[in-house]
Design an enzyme around this catalytic site. Structure first.
Site, PDB file in Angstrom:
ATOM      1  N   GLY A  47      -2.232   0.932  15.562  1.00 59.17           N
ATOM      2  CA  GLY A  47      -3.509   0.436  15.833  1.00 59.17           C
ATOM      3  C   GLY A  47      -2.996  -0.290  16.968  1.00 59.17           C
ATOM      4  N   SER A  65      55.412  20.441 -14.701  1.00 56.18           N
ATOM      5  CA  SER A  65      54.296  21.192 -13.851  1.00 56.18           C
ATOM      6  C   SER A  65      54.280  22.179 -14.872  1.00 56.18           C
ATOM      7  CB  SER A  65      55.843  21.285 -12.563  1.00 56.18           C
ATOM      8  OG  SER A  65      56.129  20.446 -11.959  1.00 56.18           O
ATOM      9  N   ARG A  80       1.858  14.054   6.962  1.00 58.22           N
ATOM     10  CA  ARG A  80       2.586  14.413   8.457  1.00 58.22           C
ATOM     11  C   ARG A  80       4.168  14.861   8.121  1.00 58.22           C
ATOM     12  NH1 ARG A  80       0.321   8.936  11.363  1.00 58.22           N
ATOM     13  NH2 ARG A  80      -0.349   8.571   9.290  1.00 58.22           N
ATOM     14  N   ASN A 138      -0.384  -2.615  15.759  1.00 57.99           N
ATOM     15  CA  ASN A 138      -0.790  -3.956  14.930  1.00 57.99           C
ATOM     16  C   ASN A 138       0.552  -2.834  13.714  1.00 57.99           C
ATOM     17  OD1 ASN A 138      -1.922  -4.270  12.063  1.00 57.99           O
ATOM     18  ND2 ASN A 138      -3.400  -2.758  11.962  1.00 57.99           N
ATOM     19  N   THR A 175      -7.118   2.280   3.581  1.00 56.56           N
ATOM     20  CA  THR A 175      -6.099   1.093   3.620  1.00 56.56           C
ATOM     21  C   THR A 175      -7.266  -0.327   2.843  1.00 56.56           C
ATOM     22  OG1 THR A 175      -6.259   0.554   6.101  1.00 56.56           O
ATOM     23  CG2 THR A 175      -3.981   1.586   5.240  1.00 56.56           C
ATOM     24  N   TYR A 196      43.683  19.151 -13.222  1.00 56.52           N
ATOM     25  CA  TYR A 196      43.079  18.965 -13.533  1.00 56.52           C
ATOM     26  C   TYR A 196      42.954  18.026 -15.074  1.00 56.52           C
ATOM     27  CZ  TYR A 196      38.118  19.249 -16.063  1.00 56.52           C
ATOM     28  OH  TYR A 196      37.018  18.951 -17.017  1.00 56.52           O
ATOM     29  N   LEU A 218       0.740  -1.127   0.242  1.00 58.60           N
ATOM     30  CA  LEU A 218       0.183  -0.399   0.343  1.00 58.60           C
ATOM     31  C   LEU A 218       0.984   1.491   0.011  1.00 58.60           C
ATOM     32  CD1 LEU A 218      -2.675  -0.780   2.560  1.00 58.60           C
ATOM     33  CD2 LEU A 218      -2.474  -1.546  -0.156  1.00 58.60           C
ATOM     34  N   ALA A 219       0.867   1.739  -0.651  1.00 54.49           N
ATOM     35  CA  ALA A 219       1.569   3.099  -1.357  1.00 54.49           C
ATOM     36  C   ALA A 219       1.018   4.318  -1.765  1.00 54.49           C
ATOM     37  CB  ALA A 219       2.834   3.019  -1.593  1.00 54.49           C
TER      38      ALA A 219
HETATM   39  C1  UD1 Z   1      -2.028   1.858   9.600  1.00 56.97           C
HETATM   40  C2  UD1 Z   1      -2.720   1.130  10.561  1.00 56.97           C
HETATM   41  C3  UD1 Z   1      -2.518   0.628  12.118  1.00 56.97           C
HETATM   42  C4  UD1 Z   1      -1.127   0.268  12.135  1.00 56.97           C
HETATM   43  C5  UD1 Z   1      -0.025   1.294  10.784  1.00 56.97           C
HETATM   44  C6  UD1 Z   1       0.733   0.785  11.065  1.00 56.97           C
HETATM   45  C7  UD1 Z   1      -5.213   1.158   9.733  1.00 56.97           C
HETATM   46  C8  UD1 Z   1      -6.898   2.263   9.337  1.00 56.97           C
HETATM   47  N1  UD1 Z   1      -4.488   1.428  10.631  1.00 56.97           N
HETATM   48  O1  UD1 Z   1      -1.898   3.287  10.662  1.00 56.97           O
HETATM   49  O2  UD1 Z   1      -3.278   0.355  12.891  1.00 56.97           O
HETATM   50  O3  UD1 Z   1      -0.369   0.591  12.908  1.00 56.97           O
HETATM   51  O4  UD1 Z   1      -0.770   1.334   9.917  1.00 56.97           O
HETATM   52  O5  UD1 Z   1       1.423   1.403  10.468  1.00 56.97           O
HETATM   53  O6  UD1 Z   1      -5.031   0.750   8.427  1.00 56.97           O
HETATM   54  N2  UD1 Z   1      -2.987   3.558   2.243  1.00 56.97           N
HETATM   55  C9  UD1 Z   1      -3.380   3.751   0.678  1.00 56.97           C
HETATM   56  N3  UD1 Z   1      -4.524   4.461   0.478  1.00 56.97           N
HETATM   57  C10 UD1 Z   1      -5.357   4.896   1.256  1.00 56.97           C
HETATM   58  C11 UD1 Z   1      -5.128   5.227   2.952  1.00 56.97           C
HETATM   59  C12 UD1 Z   1      -3.422   4.500   3.286  1.00 56.97           C
HETATM   60  O7  UD1 Z   1      -2.506   3.191   0.397  1.00 56.97           O
HETATM   61  O8  UD1 Z   1      -5.988   4.852   0.681  1.00 56.97           O
HETATM   62  C13 UD1 Z   1      -1.383   3.504   2.178  1.00 56.97           C
HETATM   63  C14 UD1 Z   1       0.044   4.522   2.945  1.00 56.97           C
HETATM   64  O9  UD1 Z   1       0.556   5.280   1.290  1.00 56.97           O
HETATM   65  C15 UD1 Z   1       0.898   3.568   3.867  1.00 56.97           C
HETATM   66  C16 UD1 Z   1       0.209   2.615   4.071  1.00 56.97           C
HETATM   67  O10 UD1 Z   1      -1.329   2.744   3.724  1.00 56.97           O
HETATM   68  O11 UD1 Z   1       1.818   3.801   3.121  1.00 56.97           O
HETATM   69  C17 UD1 Z   1      -0.445   2.909   5.465  1.00 56.97           C
HETATM   70  O12 UD1 Z   1      -1.569   3.853   5.656  1.00 56.97           O
HETATM   71  P1  UD1 Z   1      -1.318   5.500   6.779  1.00 56.97           P
HETATM   72  O13 UD1 Z   1      -2.416   6.277   6.507  1.00 56.97           O
HETATM   73  O14 UD1 Z   1       0.525   5.848   7.428  1.00 56.97           O
HETATM   74  O15 UD1 Z   1      -1.986   4.849   8.263  1.00 56.97           O
HETATM   75  P2  UD1 Z   1      -1.188   4.649   9.457  1.00 56.97           P
HETATM   76  O16 UD1 Z   1      -2.972   6.017  10.672  1.00 56.97           O
HETATM   77  O17 UD1 Z   1      -0.091   4.782  10.245  1.00 56.97           O
HETATM   78 CA    CA Z   2       2.426   4.642   8.446  1.00 57.99          CA
END
Ligand code: UD1
Ligand code: CA
Length: 459
Positions: free
Chosen positions: A139, A403, A17, A169, A80, A364, A10-11
Protein backbone atom coordinates in the site's frame (compact mmCIF):
# COMPACT_ATOMS: atom_id res chain seq x y z
CA UNK A 1 7.14 5.87 29.55
CA UNK A 2 7.48 2.51 27.88
CA UNK A 3 5.04 0.85 30.32
CA UNK A 4 2.21 2.73 28.68
CA UNK A 5 2.99 1.10 25.37
CA UNK A 6 1.86 -2.30 24.18
CA UNK A 7 3.15 -3.70 20.90
CA UNK A 8 0.67 -5.72 18.84
CA UNK A 9 2.35 -7.89 16.25
CA UNK A 10 0.18 -9.24 13.44
CA UNK A 11 1.01 -12.84 12.63
CA UNK A 12 -2.30 -14.57 11.96
CA UNK A 13 -2.32 -14.47 8.16
CA UNK A 14 -1.91 -17.55 5.99
CA UNK A 15 1.11 -16.28 4.06
CA UNK A 16 0.01 -18.17 0.94
CA UNK A 17 2.58 -16.48 -1.29
CA UNK A 18 5.34 -18.34 0.55
CA UNK A 19 3.93 -21.65 -0.76
CA UNK A 20 4.97 -23.35 2.43
CA UNK A 21 3.56 -25.76 4.97
CA UNK A 22 5.26 -23.60 7.61
CA UNK A 23 3.65 -20.27 8.55
CA UNK A 24 5.37 -17.30 6.95
CA UNK A 25 6.48 -15.57 10.15
CA UNK A 26 8.18 -18.79 11.35
CA UNK A 27 10.58 -18.76 8.40
CA UNK A 28 14.02 -17.73 9.64
CA UNK A 29 16.42 -15.08 8.52
CA UNK A 30 19.84 -15.06 10.18
CA UNK A 31 18.72 -18.08 12.21
CA UNK A 32 15.76 -16.34 13.84
CA UNK A 33 12.08 -16.58 12.83
CA UNK A 34 10.78 -13.42 11.14
CA UNK A 35 8.38 -12.72 13.97
CA UNK A 36 11.20 -12.83 16.54
CA UNK A 37 13.08 -10.10 14.68
CA UNK A 38 9.98 -7.94 14.97
CA UNK A 39 9.56 -8.81 18.66
CA UNK A 40 13.22 -7.94 19.30
CA UNK A 41 12.89 -4.60 17.51
CA UNK A 42 9.88 -3.69 19.69
CA UNK A 43 11.74 -4.74 22.81
CA UNK A 44 14.86 -2.78 21.81
CA UNK A 45 12.59 0.22 21.24
CA UNK A 46 11.70 -0.02 24.93
CA UNK A 47 8.41 -1.93 24.84
CA UNK A 48 8.25 -4.89 27.19
CA UNK A 49 4.54 -5.71 26.83
CA UNK A 50 4.13 -7.53 23.53
CA UNK A 51 1.03 -9.27 22.16
CA UNK A 52 1.34 -11.49 19.10
CA UNK A 53 -1.88 -12.12 17.16
CA UNK A 54 -2.01 -15.73 16.00
CA UNK A 55 -4.53 -17.63 13.90
CA UNK A 56 -3.31 -19.61 10.91
CA UNK A 57 -0.95 -22.40 12.15
CA UNK A 58 -1.18 -20.84 15.59
CA UNK A 59 0.93 -23.44 17.39
CA UNK A 60 3.85 -23.06 15.01
CA UNK A 61 3.66 -19.27 15.28
CA UNK A 62 3.51 -19.46 19.07
CA UNK A 63 6.67 -21.54 19.22
CA UNK A 64 8.41 -19.28 16.69
CA UNK A 65 7.53 -16.25 18.82
CA UNK A 66 8.82 -17.81 22.04
CA UNK A 67 7.48 -17.58 25.58
CA UNK A 68 8.36 -14.00 26.47
CA UNK A 69 5.30 -12.55 24.75
CA UNK A 70 1.54 -12.81 25.21
CA UNK A 71 -0.83 -14.04 22.53
CA UNK A 72 -4.23 -13.06 21.18
CA UNK A 73 -6.20 -15.22 18.77
CA UNK A 74 -7.75 -14.13 15.49
CA UNK A 75 -9.98 -17.12 14.72
CA UNK A 76 -10.24 -16.29 11.00
CA UNK A 77 -8.01 -14.07 8.88
CA UNK A 78 -10.52 -11.29 8.24
CA UNK A 79 -7.90 -8.62 7.59
CA UNK A 80 -5.27 -6.57 9.39
CA UNK A 81 -7.88 -4.27 11.00
CA UNK A 82 -9.77 -7.25 12.37
CA UNK A 83 -6.50 -8.77 13.62
CA UNK A 84 -5.75 -5.69 15.76
CA UNK A 85 -9.32 -5.71 17.10
CA UNK A 86 -8.72 -9.29 18.29
CA UNK A 87 -5.92 -7.98 20.54
CA UNK A 88 -8.07 -5.33 22.17
CA UNK A 89 -8.68 -7.23 25.39
CA UNK A 90 -5.03 -8.23 25.70
CA UNK A 91 -3.94 -4.62 25.20
CA UNK A 92 -6.67 -3.07 27.36
CA UNK A 93 -4.18 -1.42 29.73
CA UNK A 94 -2.18 0.36 27.04
CA UNK A 95 -2.24 4.11 26.57
CA UNK A 96 -0.41 3.81 23.26
CA UNK A 97 -0.19 0.89 20.87
CA UNK A 98 2.59 0.10 18.41
CA UNK A 99 1.16 -2.08 15.64
CA UNK A 100 3.73 -4.09 13.68
CA UNK A 101 3.24 -6.43 10.75
CA UNK A 102 4.92 -9.69 11.71
CA UNK A 103 6.43 -10.04 8.24
CA UNK A 104 8.54 -6.84 8.29
CA UNK A 105 11.72 -7.97 10.06
CA UNK A 106 14.28 -5.28 9.24
CA UNK A 107 12.80 -2.31 11.03
CA UNK A 108 15.28 -0.63 13.40
CA UNK A 109 14.48 0.10 17.05
CA UNK A 110 15.62 3.70 16.62
CA UNK A 111 13.10 4.12 13.82
CA UNK A 112 10.33 2.68 16.00
CA UNK A 113 11.31 5.15 18.73
CA UNK A 114 10.78 8.03 16.29
CA UNK A 115 7.45 6.56 15.22
CA UNK A 116 6.38 6.31 18.86
CA UNK A 117 7.62 9.85 19.54
CA UNK A 118 5.41 11.18 16.75
CA UNK A 119 2.21 10.29 18.62
CA UNK A 120 3.59 11.04 22.08
CA UNK A 121 4.89 14.51 21.23
CA UNK A 122 2.78 15.65 18.30
CA UNK A 123 -0.96 16.13 18.51
CA UNK A 124 -1.66 13.30 16.08
CA UNK A 125 -3.46 10.11 17.11
CA UNK A 126 -1.79 8.00 14.46
CA UNK A 127 1.73 7.83 12.97
CA UNK A 128 2.57 5.64 9.97
CA UNK A 129 6.02 4.46 8.96
CA UNK A 130 7.09 4.95 5.35
CA UNK A 131 10.03 4.92 2.94
CA UNK A 132 10.26 5.81 -0.73
CA UNK A 133 10.82 2.52 -2.57
CA UNK A 134 9.36 0.77 -5.66
CA UNK A 135 5.71 0.30 -4.80
CA UNK A 136 5.58 -3.42 -5.75
CA UNK A 137 2.43 -4.77 -4.06
CA UNK A 138 2.59 -2.52 -1.00
CA UNK A 139 0.00 0.00 0.00
CA UNK A 140 1.21 3.58 -0.46
CA UNK A 141 0.48 6.91 1.15
CA UNK A 142 -1.32 9.79 -0.42
CA UNK A 143 0.56 12.60 1.30
CA UNK A 144 -0.08 16.27 2.06
CA UNK A 145 3.30 17.37 3.38
CA UNK A 146 4.07 14.95 6.20
CA UNK A 147 0.39 14.22 6.81
CA UNK A 148 -1.42 11.25 5.28
CA UNK A 149 -4.70 11.67 3.39
CA UNK A 150 -5.22 7.95 2.82
CA UNK A 151 -3.51 4.66 2.01
CA UNK A 152 -4.08 3.12 -1.40
CA UNK A 153 -3.52 -0.64 -1.86
CA UNK A 154 -1.54 -1.22 -5.08
CA UNK A 155 -2.95 -4.75 -5.33
CA UNK A 156 -6.46 -3.38 -5.61
CA UNK A 157 -5.81 -0.51 -7.96
CA UNK A 158 -5.55 -0.73 -11.73
CA UNK A 159 -2.76 0.81 -13.77
CA UNK A 160 -0.07 1.35 -11.13
CA UNK A 161 3.53 0.87 -12.31
CA UNK A 162 4.97 -1.44 -9.64
CA UNK A 163 8.53 -0.28 -10.29
CA UNK A 164 7.68 3.33 -9.58
CA UNK A 165 9.04 4.62 -6.25
CA UNK A 166 6.37 5.81 -3.83
CA UNK A 167 6.07 6.47 -0.12
CA UNK A 168 4.81 3.01 0.76
CA UNK A 169 2.99 1.89 3.89
CA UNK A 170 5.52 -0.10 5.91
CA UNK A 171 2.82 -1.75 8.01
CA UNK A 172 4.10 -0.21 11.26
CA UNK A 173 1.88 2.22 13.13
CA UNK A 174 1.98 4.08 16.43
CA UNK A 175 -1.46 5.02 17.70
CA UNK A 176 -3.20 6.44 20.76
CA UNK A 177 -5.29 3.63 22.28
CA UNK A 178 -8.30 5.82 23.11
CA UNK A 179 -8.54 6.74 19.43
CA UNK A 180 -7.71 3.29 18.05
CA UNK A 181 -10.37 1.07 19.60
CA UNK A 182 -13.51 3.00 18.60
CA UNK A 183 -12.15 3.65 15.12
CA UNK A 184 -11.26 0.00 14.52
CA UNK A 185 -14.91 -0.90 14.98
CA UNK A 186 -15.91 1.56 12.27
CA UNK A 187 -13.67 0.12 9.52
CA UNK A 188 -15.93 -1.03 6.72
CA UNK A 189 -15.15 -4.36 5.05
CA UNK A 190 -13.40 -4.23 1.66
CA UNK A 191 -14.83 -6.03 -1.38
CA UNK A 192 -13.20 -9.29 -0.26
CA UNK A 193 -14.80 -9.00 3.18
CA UNK A 194 -11.53 -8.13 4.97
CA UNK A 195 -11.23 -5.17 7.30
CA UNK A 196 -8.11 -3.23 6.40
CA UNK A 197 -6.18 -1.46 9.12
CA UNK A 198 -5.04 0.99 6.45
CA UNK A 199 -8.51 2.57 6.40
CA UNK A 200 -7.60 4.31 9.65
CA UNK A 201 -5.57 6.82 7.64
CA UNK A 202 -8.56 8.14 5.72
CA UNK A 203 -10.67 8.19 8.90
CA UNK A 204 -8.11 10.35 10.72
CA UNK A 205 -7.86 12.65 7.73
CA UNK A 206 -11.62 13.04 7.38
CA UNK A 207 -11.88 14.00 11.05
CA UNK A 208 -9.42 16.82 10.46
CA UNK A 209 -6.42 15.38 12.34
CA UNK A 210 -4.54 13.34 9.75
CA UNK A 211 -1.89 10.78 10.54
CA UNK A 212 1.79 11.74 10.51
CA UNK A 213 4.14 9.99 8.09
CA UNK A 214 7.49 9.04 9.63
CA UNK A 215 10.32 8.08 7.27
CA UNK A 216 12.74 5.24 8.03
CA UNK A 217 16.53 5.70 8.29
CA UNK A 218 17.19 3.01 5.68
CA UNK A 219 14.75 2.07 2.87
CA UNK A 220 15.37 -1.65 3.53
CA UNK A 221 13.62 -1.35 6.90
CA UNK A 222 10.23 -1.50 5.16
CA UNK A 223 10.97 -4.75 3.34
CA UNK A 224 7.87 -6.93 3.81
CA UNK A 225 8.28 -10.66 3.28
CA UNK A 226 5.55 -12.22 1.21
CA UNK A 227 7.45 -14.76 -0.90
CA UNK A 228 10.79 -16.57 -0.82
CA UNK A 229 12.48 -14.10 -3.15
CA UNK A 230 11.83 -11.36 -0.62
CA UNK A 231 12.90 -13.73 2.15
CA UNK A 232 16.30 -14.15 0.49
CA UNK A 233 16.62 -10.41 -0.05
CA UNK A 234 15.93 -9.79 3.62
CA UNK A 235 18.45 -12.47 4.58
CA UNK A 236 21.18 -10.64 2.64
CA UNK A 237 20.27 -7.31 4.21
CA UNK A 238 20.17 -8.74 7.73
CA UNK A 239 23.45 -10.59 7.20
CA UNK A 240 25.17 -7.43 6.00
CA UNK A 241 23.90 -5.57 9.05
CA UNK A 242 25.11 -8.30 11.45
CA UNK A 243 28.58 -8.53 9.85
CA UNK A 244 28.94 -4.76 9.99
CA UNK A 245 28.03 -4.72 13.68
CA UNK A 246 30.72 -7.32 14.48
CA UNK A 247 33.38 -5.60 12.38
CA UNK A 248 32.73 -2.25 14.06
CA UNK A 249 33.01 -4.04 17.42
CA UNK A 250 36.50 -5.37 16.67
CA UNK A 251 36.02 -8.65 14.81
CA UNK A 252 37.96 -9.18 11.55
CA UNK A 253 35.78 -10.68 8.82
CA UNK A 254 38.10 -11.46 5.94
CA UNK A 255 35.40 -12.12 3.33
CA UNK A 256 31.95 -10.82 4.28
CA UNK A 257 30.49 -12.25 1.08
CA UNK A 258 31.11 -15.82 2.23
CA UNK A 259 30.54 -15.38 5.96
CA UNK A 260 27.22 -16.24 7.63
CA UNK A 261 26.64 -15.20 11.23
CA UNK A 262 23.26 -15.62 12.91
CA UNK A 263 21.55 -12.79 14.76
CA UNK A 264 22.10 -14.15 18.28
CA UNK A 265 25.84 -14.92 17.97
CA UNK A 266 28.38 -13.06 20.14
CA UNK A 267 32.05 -12.70 19.12
CA UNK A 268 34.96 -11.27 21.12
CA UNK A 269 37.49 -8.66 20.08
CA UNK A 270 40.31 -9.62 17.69
CA UNK A 271 38.72 -12.86 16.61
CA UNK A 272 39.30 -13.45 12.90
CA UNK A 273 36.56 -15.06 10.82
CA UNK A 274 38.15 -16.57 7.72
CA UNK A 275 36.18 -17.12 4.47
CA UNK A 276 33.41 -19.69 3.97
CA UNK A 277 32.46 -19.76 7.60
CA UNK A 278 29.05 -20.16 9.24
CA UNK A 279 28.44 -19.29 12.89
CA UNK A 280 24.92 -20.34 13.74
CA UNK A 281 22.37 -20.34 16.53
CA UNK A 282 23.29 -19.13 20.00
CA UNK A 283 27.05 -19.50 19.57
CA UNK A 284 29.45 -17.50 21.72
CA UNK A 285 33.00 -17.05 20.50
CA UNK A 286 35.46 -15.27 22.76
CA UNK A 287 38.34 -13.04 21.68
CA UNK A 288 41.50 -13.87 19.76
CA UNK A 289 40.12 -16.93 17.95
CA UNK A 290 40.61 -17.88 14.31
CA UNK A 291 37.46 -19.49 12.89
CA UNK A 292 37.70 -20.87 9.35
CA UNK A 293 38.31 -21.08 6.57
CA UNK A 294 35.49 -23.48 5.95
CA UNK A 295 34.06 -23.82 9.46
CA UNK A 296 30.53 -24.41 10.72
CA UNK A 297 29.98 -23.59 14.40
CA UNK A 298 26.47 -24.05 15.78
CA UNK A 299 25.13 -23.44 19.31
CA UNK A 300 28.61 -23.73 20.80
CA UNK A 301 30.84 -21.84 23.21
CA UNK A 302 34.46 -21.24 22.22
CA UNK A 303 36.91 -19.77 24.72
CA UNK A 304 39.75 -17.40 23.93
CA UNK A 305 42.39 -18.15 21.28
CA UNK A 306 40.67 -21.19 19.79
CA UNK A 307 41.49 -22.18 16.21
CA UNK A 308 38.94 -24.03 14.07
CA UNK A 309 39.81 -24.86 10.46
CA UNK A 310 37.59 -26.69 7.93
CA UNK A 311 35.58 -28.34 10.70
CA UNK A 312 32.05 -28.64 12.08
CA UNK A 313 31.26 -27.95 15.73
CA UNK A 314 27.77 -28.48 17.11
CA UNK A 315 26.43 -27.93 20.65
CA UNK A 316 29.92 -28.18 22.09
CA UNK A 317 32.12 -26.29 24.54
CA UNK A 318 35.76 -25.48 23.84
CA UNK A 319 37.81 -23.93 26.62
CA UNK A 320 40.67 -21.50 25.94
CA UNK A 321 43.40 -22.37 23.45
CA UNK A 322 41.75 -25.39 21.83
CA UNK A 323 42.53 -26.12 18.18
CA UNK A 324 40.46 -28.28 15.86
CA UNK A 325 40.89 -29.43 12.27
CA UNK A 326 41.11 -29.59 9.44
CA UNK A 327 38.17 -31.89 8.70
CA UNK A 328 36.94 -32.83 12.14
CA UNK A 329 33.42 -33.07 13.53
CA UNK A 330 32.51 -32.24 17.11
CA UNK A 331 28.98 -33.44 17.77
CA UNK A 332 26.61 -32.42 20.58
CA UNK A 333 27.89 -32.78 24.11
CA UNK A 334 31.58 -32.45 23.36
CA UNK A 335 33.59 -30.58 26.00
CA UNK A 336 37.24 -29.88 25.28
CA UNK A 337 39.27 -28.48 28.17
CA UNK A 338 42.01 -25.90 27.87
CA UNK A 339 44.69 -26.57 25.26
CA UNK A 340 43.17 -29.70 23.76
CA UNK A 341 44.45 -30.45 20.25
CA UNK A 342 42.13 -32.15 17.75
CA UNK A 343 43.67 -32.75 14.33
CA UNK A 344 42.34 -34.32 11.14
CA UNK A 345 39.27 -36.49 10.62
CA UNK A 346 38.32 -36.79 14.26
CA UNK A 347 34.76 -37.33 15.43
CA UNK A 348 33.78 -36.70 19.05
CA UNK A 349 30.35 -37.01 20.66
CA UNK A 350 29.09 -36.62 24.25
CA UNK A 351 32.61 -36.72 25.63
CA UNK A 352 34.89 -34.64 27.79
CA UNK A 353 38.60 -34.41 27.03
CA UNK A 354 40.83 -33.07 29.82
CA UNK A 355 43.38 -30.25 29.58
CA UNK A 356 46.19 -30.73 27.08
CA UNK A 357 44.87 -34.00 25.67
CA UNK A 358 45.83 -34.66 22.06
CA UNK A 359 43.92 -36.50 19.36
CA UNK A 360 45.78 -35.65 16.21
CA UNK A 361 44.45 -38.09 13.65
CA UNK A 362 41.37 -39.97 12.44
CA UNK A 363 39.63 -41.36 15.53
CA UNK A 364 36.17 -41.69 17.06
CA UNK A 365 35.52 -40.88 20.71
CA UNK A 366 31.92 -41.21 21.91
CA UNK A 367 30.38 -41.30 25.41
CA UNK A 368 33.82 -41.00 27.01
CA UNK A 369 35.45 -39.22 29.92
CA UNK A 370 39.08 -38.60 29.04
CA UNK A 371 41.56 -37.17 31.54
CA UNK A 372 44.33 -34.57 31.19
CA UNK A 373 47.44 -35.02 29.07
CA UNK A 374 46.16 -38.13 27.32
CA UNK A 375 47.53 -39.10 23.91
CA UNK A 376 44.97 -40.72 21.62
CA UNK A 377 46.72 -42.49 18.76
CA UNK A 378 45.63 -42.54 15.13
CA UNK A 379 42.65 -44.77 14.41
CA UNK A 380 41.49 -45.12 18.01
CA UNK A 381 37.83 -46.02 18.28
CA UNK A 382 35.46 -46.22 21.22
CA UNK A 383 33.17 -49.10 20.30
CA UNK A 384 30.40 -47.55 22.39
CA UNK A 385 27.37 -49.26 20.87
CA UNK A 386 26.64 -52.97 21.13
CA UNK A 387 23.60 -52.82 18.86
CA UNK A 388 21.23 -52.17 21.75
CA UNK A 389 22.83 -49.85 24.26
CA UNK A 390 25.47 -47.12 24.44
CA UNK A 391 28.30 -47.76 26.91
CA UNK A 392 30.84 -45.42 28.47
CA UNK A 393 34.61 -45.32 28.26
CA UNK A 394 36.87 -43.65 30.81
CA UNK A 395 40.53 -42.89 30.26
CA UNK A 396 42.69 -41.64 33.17
CA UNK A 397 45.17 -38.75 33.20
CA UNK A 398 48.36 -39.28 31.24
CA UNK A 399 47.23 -42.47 29.55
CA UNK A 400 48.69 -43.39 26.17
CA UNK A 401 46.28 -44.97 23.70
CA UNK A 402 48.27 -46.67 20.93
CA UNK A 403 47.41 -46.35 17.27
CA UNK A 404 44.43 -48.36 16.07
CA UNK A 405 43.21 -49.23 19.57
CA UNK A 406 39.65 -50.54 19.80
CA UNK A 407 38.15 -49.61 23.18
CA UNK A 408 35.18 -51.95 23.63
CA UNK A 409 32.90 -50.13 26.08
CA UNK A 410 32.11 -50.26 28.91
CA UNK A 411 35.80 -50.06 29.68
CA UNK A 412 38.13 -48.07 31.97
CA UNK A 413 41.73 -47.22 31.21
CA UNK A 414 43.62 -46.27 34.36
CA UNK A 415 45.90 -43.28 34.93
CA UNK A 416 49.17 -43.57 33.04
CA UNK A 417 48.08 -46.86 31.44
CA UNK A 418 48.95 -47.72 27.84
CA UNK A 419 47.39 -49.70 25.05
CA UNK A 420 49.54 -51.19 22.32
CA UNK A 421 49.04 -50.54 18.63
CA UNK A 422 46.16 -52.59 17.23
CA UNK A 423 44.91 -53.76 20.62
CA UNK A 424 41.27 -54.65 21.20
CA UNK A 425 40.60 -53.67 24.81
CA UNK A 426 37.48 -55.32 26.19
CA UNK A 427 38.29 -55.20 29.91
CA UNK A 428 39.66 -52.61 32.30
CA UNK A 429 43.33 -51.66 32.26
CA UNK A 430 44.47 -50.73 35.79
CA UNK A 431 46.58 -47.67 36.50
CA UNK A 432 50.05 -47.91 35.00
CA UNK A 433 49.43 -51.20 33.17
CA UNK A 434 49.54 -51.92 29.45
CA UNK A 435 46.99 -53.74 27.28
CA UNK A 436 48.45 -55.77 24.41
CA UNK A 437 46.86 -57.74 21.57
CA UNK A 438 43.40 -58.72 20.38
CA UNK A 439 41.64 -59.35 22.65
CA UNK A 440 44.09 -57.50 24.87
CA UNK A 441 45.99 -59.12 27.70
CA UNK A 442 47.01 -56.89 30.57
CA UNK A 443 50.68 -56.57 31.52
CA UNK A 444 52.71 -54.25 33.67
CA UNK A 445 54.98 -51.64 32.13
CA UNK A 446 58.53 -52.23 33.45
CA UNK A 447 60.55 -49.18 34.42
CA UNK A 448 63.07 -49.85 31.63
CA UNK A 449 60.27 -49.62 29.09
CA UNK A 450 60.12 -53.35 28.36
CA UNK A 451 56.87 -55.13 29.05
CA UNK A 452 56.31 -58.01 31.41
CA UNK A 453 53.28 -60.23 31.36
CA UNK A 454 50.92 -60.05 34.30
CA UNK A 455 50.00 -63.25 36.13
CA UNK A 456 48.18 -65.72 33.91
CA UNK A 457 45.15 -65.41 36.18
CA UNK A 458 44.84 -61.78 35.15
CA UNK A 459 44.07 -62.63 31.54
C1 UD1 B 1 -0.07 -4.89 4.29
C2 UD1 B 1 -0.76 -3.53 4.18
C3 UD1 B 1 -0.06 -2.70 3.11
C4 UD1 B 1 1.41 -2.54 3.48
C5 UD1 B 1 2.07 -3.91 3.70
C6 UD1 B 1 3.44 -3.69 4.31
C7 UD1 B 1 -3.08 -3.89 4.75
C8 UD1 B 1 -4.48 -4.02 4.26
N1 UD1 B 1 -2.15 -3.71 3.83
O1 UD1 B 1 -0.24 -5.55 3.04
O2 UD1 B 1 -0.66 -1.41 3.02
O3 UD1 B 1 2.09 -1.84 2.46
O4 UD1 B 1 1.30 -4.71 4.64
O5 UD1 B 1 4.17 -4.89 4.36
O6 UD1 B 1 -2.87 -3.91 5.96
N2 UD1 B 1 -2.43 -10.57 9.16
C9 UD1 B 1 -3.18 -11.03 10.22
N3 UD1 B 1 -4.52 -11.26 10.04
C10 UD1 B 1 -5.13 -11.03 8.85
C11 UD1 B 1 -4.34 -10.56 7.77
C12 UD1 B 1 -3.01 -10.33 7.94
O7 UD1 B 1 -2.66 -11.25 11.31
O8 UD1 B 1 -6.34 -11.26 8.77
C13 UD1 B 1 -0.97 -10.36 9.35
C14 UD1 B 1 -0.12 -11.24 8.46
O9 UD1 B 1 0.20 -12.44 9.12
C15 UD1 B 1 1.09 -10.38 8.22
C16 UD1 B 1 0.57 -8.96 8.33
O10 UD1 B 1 -0.67 -9.03 8.99
O11 UD1 B 1 2.10 -10.58 9.19
C17 UD1 B 1 0.39 -8.30 6.97
O12 UD1 B 1 -0.48 -9.09 6.18
P1 UD1 B 1 -0.23 -9.30 4.62
O13 UD1 B 1 -1.34 -10.13 4.10
O14 UD1 B 1 1.13 -9.70 4.37
O15 UD1 B 1 -0.48 -7.78 4.11
P2 UD1 B 1 0.12 -7.11 2.79
O16 UD1 B 1 -0.68 -7.55 1.62
O17 UD1 B 1 1.57 -7.29 2.74
CA1 CA C 1 3.02 -8.48 3.89
Amino acid sequence: MSQRWTAIILAAGAGTRMRSSMPKVAHPIAGRPLVRHVIQAARDAGISDIVVVVGHSADAVRSAAGDEVRFAVQPRALGTGHAVACAREAAAEAEYVLILNGDVPLVLPSTLRRLMGAVENVAADLAILTAEVPVEAYGFLELKGDRVARIIETKETEGIDRDEPRFINAGQYAVRASWLWPHLERIAPASNGERYLTHLAAMAHDEGNPAIAVTTEEPIEVRGINDRVQLAEAEVAMRTRILRRHMLAGVTIVDPASTYIDADVTIGVDTVIEPQTHVRGASEIEGGCVIGPGALVRDSHLGERCVVRFSTIEESTLEDGVDVGPYSHLRPGTHLCEGVHIGNYAEIKASRLGPGTKMGHFSYIGDAEVGAGVNIGAGTITANYDGTQKHRTTIGDGAFIGSDTMLVAPVNIGRGARTSAGSVVNRDVPEGMIAVGAPARIRSQRADGAEQEESEAGR
